[in-house]
Design a protein around this motif. Sequence first.
Motif, PDB file in Angstrom:
ATOM      1  N   ASP A  54      75.656  72.111  41.209  1.00 15.38           N
ATOM      2  CA  ASP A  54      76.866  72.452  40.464  1.00 15.38           C
ATOM      3  C   ASP A  54      77.970  71.423  40.665  1.00 15.38           C
ATOM      4  O   ASP A  54      78.668  71.035  39.726  1.00 15.38           O
ATOM      5  CB  ASP A  54      77.370  73.838  40.881  1.00 15.38           C
ATOM      6  N   ALA A  55      78.149  70.974  41.917  1.00 16.37           N
ATOM      7  CA  ALA A  55      79.199  69.995  42.201  1.00 16.37           C
ATOM      8  C   ALA A  55      78.918  68.677  41.490  1.00 16.37           C
ATOM      9  O   ALA A  55      79.831  68.029  40.963  1.00 16.37           O
ATOM     10  CB  ALA A  55      79.311  69.774  43.709  1.00 16.37           C
ATOM     11  N   THR A  56      77.649  68.269  41.461  1.00 12.64           N
ATOM     12  CA  THR A  56      77.293  67.014  40.792  1.00 12.64           C
ATOM     13  C   THR A  56      77.562  67.090  39.296  1.00 12.64           C
ATOM     14  O   THR A  56      78.107  66.153  38.705  1.00 12.64           O
ATOM     15  CB  THR A  56      75.813  66.680  41.043  1.00 12.64           C
ATOM     16  N   ILE A  57      77.195  68.209  38.674  1.00 14.28           N
ATOM     17  CA  ILE A  57      77.446  68.386  37.248  1.00 14.28           C
ATOM     18  C   ILE A  57      78.945  68.390  36.972  1.00 14.28           C
ATOM     19  O   ILE A  57      79.421  67.802  35.995  1.00 14.28           O
ATOM     20  CB  ILE A  57      76.802  69.688  36.740  1.00 14.28           C
ATOM     21  N   LEU A  58      79.687  69.048  37.845  1.00 11.41           N
ATOM     22  CA  LEU A  58      81.141  69.129  37.677  1.00 11.41           C
ATOM     23  C   LEU A  58      81.774  67.746  37.708  1.00 11.41           C
ATOM     24  O   LEU A  58      82.711  67.449  36.969  1.00 11.41           O
ATOM     25  CB  LEU A  58      81.741  70.005  38.783  1.00 11.41           C
TER      26      LEU A  58
END
Length: 463
Positions: free
Chosen positions: A285-289
């Motif tokens: 999720d953090a990478t996509i964000l």
Amino acid sequence: MSAIVKGVSVMVLLQAFLKVLGIISTLILARFLTPEDYGLYAVAFLGISFIETISLFGDSAYILKEKNLTSDKINTAWTIKVVKYFVLGFALFFSSPYLALFLETPDVEPLLNTLSIAFWISAPGYMTEAILQREQKYKKIASLHAMTKLISFCTTIGLAINGFGVYSLIFGYLANRLAITVGSFILLENRKIKLTFSEFKHQWSFTRWIILSNLFVFLRNKVDRILLAKYFDVHTMGLVNMATGLAMMPIEQIVSPAQNVFANECASKRDDYKELYKSFAFYYDATILILTPVCIGFILVTEPLIHLALGERWVGTINIIPLVIWALFFETANGMLWHFNILTNKQKYVSFIDIAILMISAPVFLYFSLSDNLDALLWSKGGALLIMGVTLALLAFGWKKVSLVFLNYSFWRTATATLVMFKAVSLLPIYDDLTNLVLIIAIGGISYSLWVLLFHHVFCKKY
């Protein structure tokens, strides 16, 4: 998750100047080198990448995953690396005429001969970075990367300014490999080193599927570049290589350091599936964000940036960069899923997936190459990576949890907001390239600052 956030902060802050260094390097080299220089270098690098990939033993992955890591196991991995790199150097040197003949680029043969030195330079380098990753010593890893990047930067720029052409890139790469070898011993911390094969059988049980997977990963990832080298001219290859280098900047300098930290955190929880999955969910999720607004923002600045910074000889990259970013986006997500499957002992199935995707995509790539359709070739590469990602997610989580990976709200929330930003910028009046570039960077900077605040004050609380 405090260890993850702290590690990400350290890696991103200590490597921030690498992004600036990379941009400066690209801007300078674009003025002194031609697309043909970059094309020849890209073709030569295909040769060295293939020779290296076919004998990868997954040394770093083994050190990260092994539960009871001993000095003998580390030294066995190092001994295998020393032997194989010396052999690979000779293999590349003597096979260079045949590789040049296959790629139909005779000018690449002396470049391959020179690049063979890289294997002999790299052979003595110890497994220091993998050990530091396992021990989560991120400052030392960042220091190693900074030192090697700076040495490579100075070497490449100096030679390019003095008219060495494509050889400035070749010798810059050799300088980088030498710096990594020297740095691995500087950061060794008095560990006992010896040549041994005492744990070879144990390591082979882990790496036999990694070797097969690496071969097909190379073919799957590079088959489009092989076809580019064979059926398109070096000018086109140079444009694609420059576009890829530019598109990689936000991923290599912003996302990759964070991914390394997340991967190490996941590795530390490989025996507890529930905690491993929780760490992966945060990691993904953090990478996509981070990645979604970065990619869209980079597409926004492409045209004015090329005109202002690189010059008219590189205008052909403007239409290529968005297509390359599309592929790199999915390649980044696939890397996370690949790592999760390896940690859950699914190496064999990952290898089978690689073979299947290669068999499906290669005929499509060949068709578009023979049709001289570069755009379709690049679009189909992104499509193949998307199919790969869905398949890896099904392998990792099954049908029930795949929606958490591909349909999670973080992706759609971020994508929707950044597309709104894209539309807002497109409605701006058209001024000169410099004014548009300043406006886009200003709006993008403000938007990205809001995403950072969201990450710290809202997103982290979710986990």
